[in-house]
Each structure stands twice: as C-alpha cells, then as structure tokens.
Motif scaffolding. Structure first.
Motif, PDB file in Angstrom:
ATOM      1  N   VAL A   1       0.030 -20.251 -20.512  1.00  0.00           N
ATOM      2  CA  VAL A   1       0.587 -19.037 -19.941  1.00  0.00           C
ATOM      3  C   VAL A   1      -0.441 -17.925 -20.084  1.00  0.00           C
ATOM      4  O   VAL A   1      -0.904 -17.631 -21.174  1.00  0.00           O
ATOM      5  CB  VAL A   1       1.900 -18.643 -20.647  1.00  0.00           C
ATOM      6  CG1 VAL A   1       2.440 -17.341 -20.082  1.00  0.00           C
ATOM      7  CG2 VAL A   1       2.919 -19.755 -20.503  1.00  0.00           C
ATOM      8  N   ARG A   2      -0.794 -17.328 -18.963  1.00  0.00           N
ATOM      9  CA  ARG A   2      -1.806 -16.280 -18.978  1.00  0.00           C
ATOM     10  C   ARG A   2      -1.143 -14.914 -18.966  1.00  0.00           C
ATOM     11  O   ARG A   2      -0.132 -14.699 -18.317  1.00  0.00           O
ATOM     12  CB  ARG A   2      -2.703 -16.409 -17.757  1.00  0.00           C
ATOM     13  CG  ARG A   2      -3.509 -17.686 -17.765  1.00  0.00           C
ATOM     14  CD  ARG A   2      -4.376 -17.775 -16.567  1.00  0.00           C
ATOM     15  NE  ARG A   2      -5.248 -16.598 -16.503  1.00  0.00           N
ATOM     16  CZ  ARG A   2      -6.111 -16.387 -15.530  1.00  0.00           C
ATOM     17  NH1 ARG A   2      -6.213 -17.243 -14.534  1.00  0.00           N
ATOM     18  NH2 ARG A   2      -6.867 -15.320 -15.518  1.00  0.00           N
ATOM     19  N   ALA A   3      -1.756 -13.996 -19.682  1.00  0.00           N
ATOM     20  CA  ALA A   3      -1.286 -12.614 -19.662  1.00  0.00           C
ATOM     21  C   ALA A   3      -1.803 -11.946 -18.395  1.00  0.00           C
ATOM     22  O   ALA A   3      -2.776 -12.396 -17.788  1.00  0.00           O
ATOM     23  CB  ALA A   3      -1.805 -11.875 -20.890  1.00  0.00           C
ATOM     24  N   HIS A   4      -1.157 -10.891 -18.021  1.00  0.00           N
ATOM     25  CA  HIS A   4      -1.620 -10.109 -16.881  1.00  0.00           C
ATOM     26  C   HIS A   4      -3.015  -9.579 -17.190  1.00  0.00           C
ATOM     27  O   HIS A   4      -3.353  -9.290 -18.337  1.00  0.00           O
ATOM     28  CB  HIS A   4      -0.650  -8.954 -16.629  1.00  0.00           C
ATOM     29  CG  HIS A   4      -0.944  -8.219 -15.365  1.00  0.00           C
ATOM     30  ND1 HIS A   4      -1.822  -7.170 -15.308  1.00  0.00           N
ATOM     31  CD2 HIS A   4      -0.497  -8.400 -14.095  1.00  0.00           C
ATOM     32  CE1 HIS A   4      -1.894  -6.725 -14.077  1.00  0.00           C
ATOM     33  NE2 HIS A   4      -1.101  -7.443 -13.323  1.00  0.00           N
ATOM     34  N   GLN A   5      -3.829  -9.416 -16.196  1.00  0.00           N
ATOM     35  CA  GLN A   5      -5.219  -9.013 -16.407  1.00  0.00           C
ATOM     36  C   GLN A   5      -5.346  -7.684 -17.136  1.00  0.00           C
ATOM     37  O   GLN A   5      -6.304  -7.431 -17.849  1.00  0.00           O
ATOM     38  CB  GLN A   5      -5.956  -8.940 -15.079  1.00  0.00           C
ATOM     39  CG  GLN A   5      -5.380  -7.903 -14.125  1.00  0.00           C
ATOM     40  CD  GLN A   5      -6.040  -7.968 -12.770  1.00  0.00           C
ATOM     41  OE1 GLN A   5      -6.921  -8.769 -12.553  1.00  0.00           O
ATOM     42  NE2 GLN A   5      -5.609  -7.125 -11.858  1.00  0.00           N
TER      43      GLN A   5
ATOM     44  N   ALA B   1      -3.210  -6.629 -19.442  1.00  0.00           N
ATOM     45  CA  ALA B   1      -2.586  -6.716 -20.756  1.00  0.00           C
ATOM     46  C   ALA B   1      -3.623  -6.771 -21.866  1.00  0.00           C
ATOM     47  O   ALA B   1      -3.388  -6.290 -22.965  1.00  0.00           O
ATOM     48  CB  ALA B   1      -1.677  -7.943 -20.825  1.00  0.00           C
ATOM     49  N   ALA B   2      -4.785  -7.320 -21.610  1.00  0.00           N
ATOM     50  CA  ALA B   2      -5.806  -7.456 -22.649  1.00  0.00           C
ATOM     51  C   ALA B   2      -6.380  -6.114 -23.053  1.00  0.00           C
ATOM     52  O   ALA B   2      -6.863  -5.948 -24.163  1.00  0.00           O
ATOM     53  CB  ALA B   2      -6.926  -8.374 -22.160  1.00  0.00           C
ATOM     54  N   GLY B   3      -6.325  -5.123 -22.195  1.00  0.00           N
ATOM     55  CA  GLY B   3      -6.920  -3.835 -22.502  1.00  0.00           C
ATOM     56  C   GLY B   3      -5.917  -2.774 -22.888  1.00  0.00           C
ATOM     57  O   GLY B   3      -6.236  -1.593 -22.893  1.00  0.00           O
ATOM     58  N   ALA B   4      -4.720  -3.170 -23.235  1.00  0.00           N
ATOM     59  CA  ALA B   4      -3.690  -2.190 -23.561  1.00  0.00           C
ATOM     60  C   ALA B   4      -4.043  -1.455 -24.843  1.00  0.00           C
ATOM     61  O   ALA B   4      -4.539  -2.040 -25.796  1.00  0.00           O
ATOM     62  CB  ALA B   4      -2.337  -2.881 -23.705  1.00  0.00           C
ATOM     63  N   ARG B   5      -3.784  -0.170 -24.867  1.00  0.00           N
ATOM     64  CA  ARG B   5      -4.041   0.631 -26.060  1.00  0.00           C
ATOM     65  C   ARG B   5      -2.935   0.417 -27.063  1.00  0.00           C
ATOM     66  O   ARG B   5      -1.773   0.278 -26.707  1.00  0.00           O
ATOM     67  CB  ARG B   5      -4.108   2.101 -25.694  1.00  0.00           C
ATOM     68  CG  ARG B   5      -5.313   2.430 -24.837  1.00  0.00           C
ATOM     69  CD  ARG B   5      -5.379   3.893 -24.562  1.00  0.00           C
ATOM     70  NE  ARG B   5      -5.566   4.592 -25.834  1.00  0.00           N
ATOM     71  CZ  ARG B   5      -5.377   5.888 -25.987  1.00  0.00           C
ATOM     72  NH1 ARG B   5      -5.004   6.612 -24.963  1.00  0.00           N
ATOM     73  NH2 ARG B   5      -5.568   6.465 -27.143  1.00  0.00           N
ATOM     74  N   LYS B   6      -3.300   0.424 -28.305  1.00  0.00           N
ATOM     75  CA  LYS B   6      -2.318   0.281 -29.370  1.00  0.00           C
ATOM     76  C   LYS B   6      -1.864   1.663 -29.789  1.00  0.00           C
ATOM     77  O   LYS B   6      -2.646   2.607 -29.810  1.00  0.00           O
ATOM     78  CB  LYS B   6      -2.922  -0.463 -30.553  1.00  0.00           C
ATOM     79  CG  LYS B   6      -3.273  -1.892 -30.209  1.00  0.00           C
ATOM     80  CD  LYS B   6      -3.870  -2.598 -31.387  1.00  0.00           C
ATOM     81  CE  LYS B   6      -4.230  -4.012 -30.965  1.00  0.00           C
ATOM     82  NZ  LYS B   6      -4.962  -4.726 -31.976  1.00  0.00           N
ATOM     83  N   GLY B   7      -0.593   1.771 -30.127  1.00  0.00           N
ATOM     84  CA  GLY B   7      -0.095   3.021 -30.668  1.00  0.00           C
ATOM     85  C   GLY B   7       0.504   3.959 -29.648  1.00  0.00           C
ATOM     86  O   GLY B   7       0.486   5.161 -29.831  1.00  0.00           O
ATOM     87  N   GLY B   8       1.021   3.453 -28.578  1.00  0.00           N
ATOM     88  CA  GLY B   8       1.710   4.340 -27.654  1.00  0.00           C
ATOM     89  C   GLY B   8       1.327   4.106 -26.217  1.00  0.00           C
ATOM     90  O   GLY B   8       0.393   3.402 -25.906  1.00  0.00           O
ATOM     91  N   SER B   9       2.098   4.758 -25.368  1.00  0.00           N
ATOM     92  CA  SER B   9       1.887   4.565 -23.942  1.00  0.00           C
ATOM     93  C   SER B   9       1.234   5.778 -23.294  1.00  0.00           C
ATOM     94  O   SER B   9       1.268   5.923 -22.085  1.00  0.00           O
ATOM     95  CB  SER B   9       3.214   4.269 -23.257  1.00  0.00           C
ATOM     96  OG  SER B   9       4.081   5.374 -23.410  1.00  0.00           O
ATOM     97  N   GLY B  10       0.681   6.690 -24.099  1.00  0.00           N
ATOM     98  CA  GLY B  10       0.052   7.883 -23.542  1.00  0.00           C
ATOM     99  C   GLY B  10      -1.168   7.516 -22.714  1.00  0.00           C
ATOM    100  O   GLY B  10      -1.983   6.701 -23.108  1.00  0.00           O
TER     101      GLY B  10
END
Length: 77
Positions: free
Chosen positions: A52-56, A58-67
C-alpha cells in the motif's frame, strides 16, 4: 429493457424500493450462505500492507500541525 419487464419507471420504482427495504442485501446473504455451504467460498484473506503506497504528498507532511508555511517566492531560494 425488454418489454416483458414493464416500463422503465416501474422498474426504477421497484429497484429503489428493493434497495431501501433490504431485498438486495437478503438476496446477497442467501447467495453467500448457499455458496459457503457448498464450499465454494474461501474465507481466508491475507492483506500485506507493504504494497500500500502513501499519497505522494504524504511523505512531506509537516509534523506538529496543519499550519501552512508562507511562500516567499522563487527569489527566496
């Protein structure tokens, strides 16, 4: 639709009524029970999550919030 089934409006009405009252669910359950009793269904399922592959992104998502980070433009590089 073949004429022997009646008008399409009658078919549509019947389809919606059967979908709402669970007729199709009961048909499916009866077919599954019959196939299971005959040994025609293999219930063992194996799921391998390594395929199962993550969305392209998803690998670069920032940690600690959605700002969102402000973009300074190409001259900031």
């Amino acid at each position: 639709m073949p004429e022997r089934y009646g008008s399409w409006t009658s078919l549509h009405t019947r389809f919606r009524r059967w979908a709402a009252d669970g007729t199709f669910d009961r048909i499916l359950q009866a077919a599954l029970a019959k196939a299971d009793a005959a040994g025609d269904i293999e219930w063992l399922v194996s799921v391998d999550s390594t395929i199962v592959r993550a969305h392209q992104h998803a690998a670069g998502a920032r940690k600690g919030g959605s700002g969102a980070r402000p973009w300074a433009g190409p001259e900031a590089d």
